[in-house]
Design an enzyme around this catalytic site. Structure first.
Site, mmCIF file in Angstrom:
data_model
loop_
_atom_site.group_PDB
_atom_site.id
_atom_site.type_symbol
_atom_site.label_atom_id
_atom_site.label_comp_id
_atom_site.label_asym_id
_atom_site.label_seq_id
_atom_site.Cartn_x
_atom_site.Cartn_y
_atom_site.Cartn_z
ATOM 1 N N ASN A 131 0.512 -1.266 0.208
ATOM 2 C CA ASN A 131 0.477 0.072 -0.207
ATOM 3 C C ASN A 131 1.297 1.809 -0.282
ATOM 4 O O ASN A 131 1.567 1.887 0.823
ATOM 5 C CB ASN A 131 -0.661 0.219 0.843
ATOM 6 C CG ASN A 131 -2.073 1.459 1.423
ATOM 7 O OD1 ASN A 131 -2.411 1.468 2.317
ATOM 8 N ND2 ASN A 131 -2.170 1.388 0.376
ATOM 9 N N ASN A 156 -5.382 10.782 0.698
ATOM 10 C CA ASN A 156 -5.812 9.612 -0.331
ATOM 11 C C ASN A 156 -5.502 10.882 -1.711
ATOM 12 O O ASN A 156 -6.204 11.950 -1.518
ATOM 13 C CB ASN A 156 -7.280 9.603 -0.340
ATOM 14 C CG ASN A 156 -7.427 8.716 0.377
ATOM 15 O OD1 ASN A 156 -6.694 7.879 1.167
ATOM 16 N ND2 ASN A 156 -9.345 9.107 1.383
ATOM 17 N N CYS A 206 -4.558 6.078 8.920
ATOM 18 C CA CYS A 206 -3.949 4.693 7.838
ATOM 19 C C CYS A 206 -3.368 3.687 8.912
ATOM 20 O O CYS A 206 -1.845 4.307 9.078
ATOM 21 C CB CYS A 206 -3.429 5.560 6.687
ATOM 22 S SG CYS A 206 -2.228 4.791 5.454
ATOM 23 N N ASN A 210 -11.522 5.692 10.890
ATOM 24 C CA ASN A 210 -11.904 5.863 9.495
ATOM 25 C C ASN A 210 -12.937 4.679 9.247
ATOM 26 O O ASN A 210 -13.584 3.937 10.038
ATOM 27 C CB ASN A 210 -11.033 5.753 8.670
ATOM 28 C CG ASN A 210 -10.170 4.733 8.782
ATOM 29 O OD1 ASN A 210 -9.571 4.013 9.459
ATOM 30 N ND2 ASN A 210 -9.528 4.666 7.136
ATOM 31 N N ASN A 219 -14.180 2.585 3.451
ATOM 32 C CA ASN A 219 -13.326 1.620 2.909
ATOM 33 C C ASN A 219 -14.167 0.006 2.661
ATOM 34 O O ASN A 219 -14.917 0.393 3.678
ATOM 35 C CB ASN A 219 -12.725 1.400 3.723
ATOM 36 C CG ASN A 219 -12.018 2.774 3.614
ATOM 37 O OD1 ASN A 219 -10.715 3.504 2.334
ATOM 38 N ND2 ASN A 219 -11.866 3.876 4.566
ATOM 39 N N GLU A 251 -10.573 1.481 -1.007
ATOM 40 C CA GLU A 251 -11.076 2.150 -0.653
ATOM 41 C C GLU A 251 -11.463 3.248 -0.992
ATOM 42 O O GLU A 251 -11.063 3.952 -2.047
ATOM 43 C CB GLU A 251 -9.442 2.169 0.031
ATOM 44 C CG GLU A 251 -8.532 1.321 0.383
ATOM 45 C CD GLU A 251 -7.387 2.387 1.496
ATOM 46 O OE1 GLU A 251 -7.027 3.257 1.768
ATOM 47 O OE2 GLU A 251 -6.685 0.730 1.060
ATOM 48 N N CYS A 270 -5.334 -2.662 2.926
ATOM 49 C CA CYS A 270 -5.503 -1.566 3.760
ATOM 50 C C CYS A 270 -5.440 -1.313 5.518
ATOM 51 O O CYS A 270 -6.612 -2.557 5.953
ATOM 52 C CB CYS A 270 -6.918 -1.370 3.263
ATOM 53 S SG CYS A 270 -7.640 0.449 4.107
ATOM 54 N N GLY A 271 -4.871 -1.458 5.704
ATOM 55 C CA GLY A 271 -4.413 -1.792 7.526
ATOM 56 C C GLY A 271 -5.319 -1.172 8.101
ATOM 57 O O GLY A 271 -5.373 -2.439 9.395
ATOM 58 N N THR A 272 -5.689 -0.518 8.515
ATOM 59 C CA THR A 272 -7.360 -0.040 8.906
ATOM 60 C C THR A 272 -8.225 -1.181 8.538
ATOM 61 O O THR A 272 -9.099 -1.653 9.614
ATOM 62 C CB THR A 272 -7.895 1.142 8.606
ATOM 63 O OG1 THR A 272 -7.548 2.121 7.352
ATOM 64 C CG2 THR A 272 -6.496 2.317 10.127
HETATM 65 N N1 API Z 1 -8.364 5.385 1.958
HETATM 66 C C1 API Z 1 -9.013 5.174 3.943
HETATM 67 C C2 API Z 1 -7.153 6.395 3.960
HETATM 68 C C3 API Z 1 -6.159 5.097 3.903
HETATM 69 C C4 API Z 1 -6.487 3.773 4.839
HETATM 70 C C5 API Z 1 -5.873 2.812 4.751
HETATM 71 N N2 API Z 1 -4.654 2.775 3.360
HETATM 72 C C6 API Z 1 -4.759 2.002 5.682
HETATM 73 O O1 API Z 1 -3.659 1.640 5.725
HETATM 74 O O2 API Z 1 -5.548 1.938 6.495
HETATM 75 C C7 API Z 1 -10.031 6.089 4.160
HETATM 76 O O3 API Z 1 -10.242 7.202 3.114
HETATM 77 O O4 API Z 1 -10.363 6.107 4.814
#
Ligand code: API
Length: 336
Positions: A12, A71, A80, A169, A205, A223, A232-234
Site C-alpha cells: 500500500n 488519499n 491509515c 475511518n 472503505n 478504499e 488497507c491497514g485499518t
Molecule cells: N482510504 C482510507 C485512508 C487510507 C487507509 C489505508 N490505506 C490504511 O492502510 O489504513 C480512508 O479514506 O479512510
C-alpha cells in the site's frame, strides 16, 4: 532541495512528506493538489501511489510527531494503518528511538519497532483506535439507528451480511467465500458507496474477508478515496475485530491473527478492555525510494520525472523475497 520518500506497508504505497524540513509548510490546498498530482501514474512519478502521508510536529505531550493522510483523490482520512507504520519508522530513525506516540486526527497512538520480518524488512506495531460502531461515527444513514453487526443488507448484496466498524475511518466488512472475494462484486459495491449515495454520505472503505482457518484471514479492500489497494491497514484491523466479534470460535481476542492480503501479510491483535476496543497492527514499513525535489515544485504540485532526482533503496527486493516465502492464498494480482 528537499526529500520526498516513497514507502509502503504491504504494497500500500505512499509518498511521505516531512513538513518540518521545508522552509515554508504546504497549506491544505497545496497538500490536496500535491496528492492528486504525485499519486497519479499519469502525472506523478514512480507509478504513482495510494496517497500522501504528511508528517509534522506535534504539540501534544510525549508525542514524537503528527501524521495526516491525504488519499489519492485529495480527500483527507482520519487514519491509515499501513501508513502509520511507515511514518513510525521514519520518526524512529529521525529521532533515534523505537517506542513512542504519534498524533493522528482523533488520537495519539502508541507505536513500536518490532523484529524485522525478514532480512532488510523492518516492521512496526501500531495502535489502531478509537473504535466506534455508532452510525454517526461513519456516518451512515438509512440502515437503522443501531450499529451494523453481521446484518443482511440486500440493497448492498443479497445473501451477504455486513459489519460496520470505524477505527476511526469508516469500514464496511463482509465475510465471503473464495468465489465472492475474487469476482467484481467488491468493486461494484465499493464504487457505489463512494459516489453520492443514501447510505455512507462520506464514503466508506469496503473489505471482503475469506476465513482461512482459526486466526487466519485473507482480506481484499476497495478504499474510499483510492479504489482497490494491495492492502488497507485499518481495513485489515477492523476486519480482524469483526472476525473476533462475529466468529468468536475462529477469531480470538488477544491472539495474533494472520491477515493475508494481495500485497503480502500482516498480523493483528484485537483487544477489548472494560471500556474500549483497540487493535494492534504489526507489519512491514518499507522505504523504496528517496526523492530529491525543489521545495517550490512541492508547492506547485509539479513533482515529475524532470523535476526530481530519485534514489532507489534495496528494500523492495527484500520485501518481495519475504512475500515469496508466504503461502499462496489468493489469485488477486498485486497492484504496482
Ligand atoms: N482510504 C482510507 C485512508 C487510507 C487507509 C489505508 N490505506 C490504511 O492502510 O489504513 C480512508 O479514506 O479512510
Amino acid at each position: 532541495m528537499v526529500q520526498l520518500r516513497k514507502v509502503h506497508g504491504s504494497e500500500n504505497h505512499f509518498f511521505l512528506l516531512d513538513q518540518t524540513t521545508l522552509s515554508e509548510k504546504l497549506n491544505d490546498a497545496e497538500l490536496t493538489a500535491l496528492a492528486q498530482q504525485v499519486t497519479d501514474p499519469a502525472t506523478g512519478i514512480l507509478n504513482g501511489a495510494d496517497g500522501v502521508l504528511v508528517v509534522d510536529e506535534s504539540t501534544h505531550d510525549n508525542v514524537l510527531g503528527q501524521m495526516r493522510v491525504i488519499n489519492a483523490d485529495g480527500s483527507e482520512a482520519s487514519m491509515c494503518g499501513n501508513g502509520l507504520r511507515t511514518v513510525s519508522r521514519y520518526l524512529a530513525e529521525k529521532h533515534h528511538t523505537n517506542q513512542f506516540k504519534v498524533e493522528t486526527l482523533q488520537a495519539d497512538l502508541q507505536v513500536s519497532r518490532q523484529s524485522d520480518l525478514a532480512a532488510n524488512v523492518p516492521a512496526f506495531s501500531v495502535e489502531i483506535s478509537p473504535v466506534r460502531f455508532n452510525p454517526s461515527a461513519f456516518p451512515f444513514e438509512n440502515l437503522g439507528d443501531q450499529p451494523l453487526i453481521d446484518s443482511p443488507v440486500p440493497a448492498f448484496l443479497p445473501g451477504l451480511n455486513f459489519t460496520a466498524i470505524a477505527v476511526p475511518n469508516p469500514h464496511l466488512i463482509s465475510f465471503v467465500d473464495e468465489e465472492e472475494i475474487n469476482n467484481d462484486d467488491l468493486g461494484k459495491l465499493g464504487t457505489m458507496l463512494n459516489k453520492p449515495n443514501e447510505y455512507f454520505t462520506d464514503g466508506v472503505n469496503v473489505s471482503f474477508a475469506q476465513i482461512l482457518g482459526p486466526n487466519q484471514l485473507f482480506v481484499r479492500t476497495f478504499e474510499r478515496g483510492v479504489g482497490f489497494t494491495n492492502a488497507c491497514g485499518t481495513g485489515m484491523s477492523a476486519t480482524s475485530l469483526a472476525f473476533a466479534m462475529v466468529h468468536p470460535n475462529l477469531g480470538h481476542f488477544d491472539d495474533p491473527i494472520t491477515v493475508y492480503n494481495p500485497g503480502g501479510m500482516v498480523k493483528t491483535k484485537v483487544h477489548k478492555d472494560a471500556d474500549r476496543y483497540y487493535i494492534d497492527l504489526i507489519g512491514n514499513a518499507t522505504q523504496t525510494h528517496v526523492i530529491d525535489v525543489d521545495e517550490a515544485d512541492l508547492h506547485h504540485a509539479n513533482v515529475t520525472v524532470k523535476t526530481t532526482d530519485v534514489t532507489e533503496t534495496d528494500e523492495e527486493a527484500a520485501y518481495l523475497n519475504f512475500v515469496d516465502g508466504l503461502p499462496t492464498v489468493s489469485a488477486v494480482e498485486v497492484k504496482k
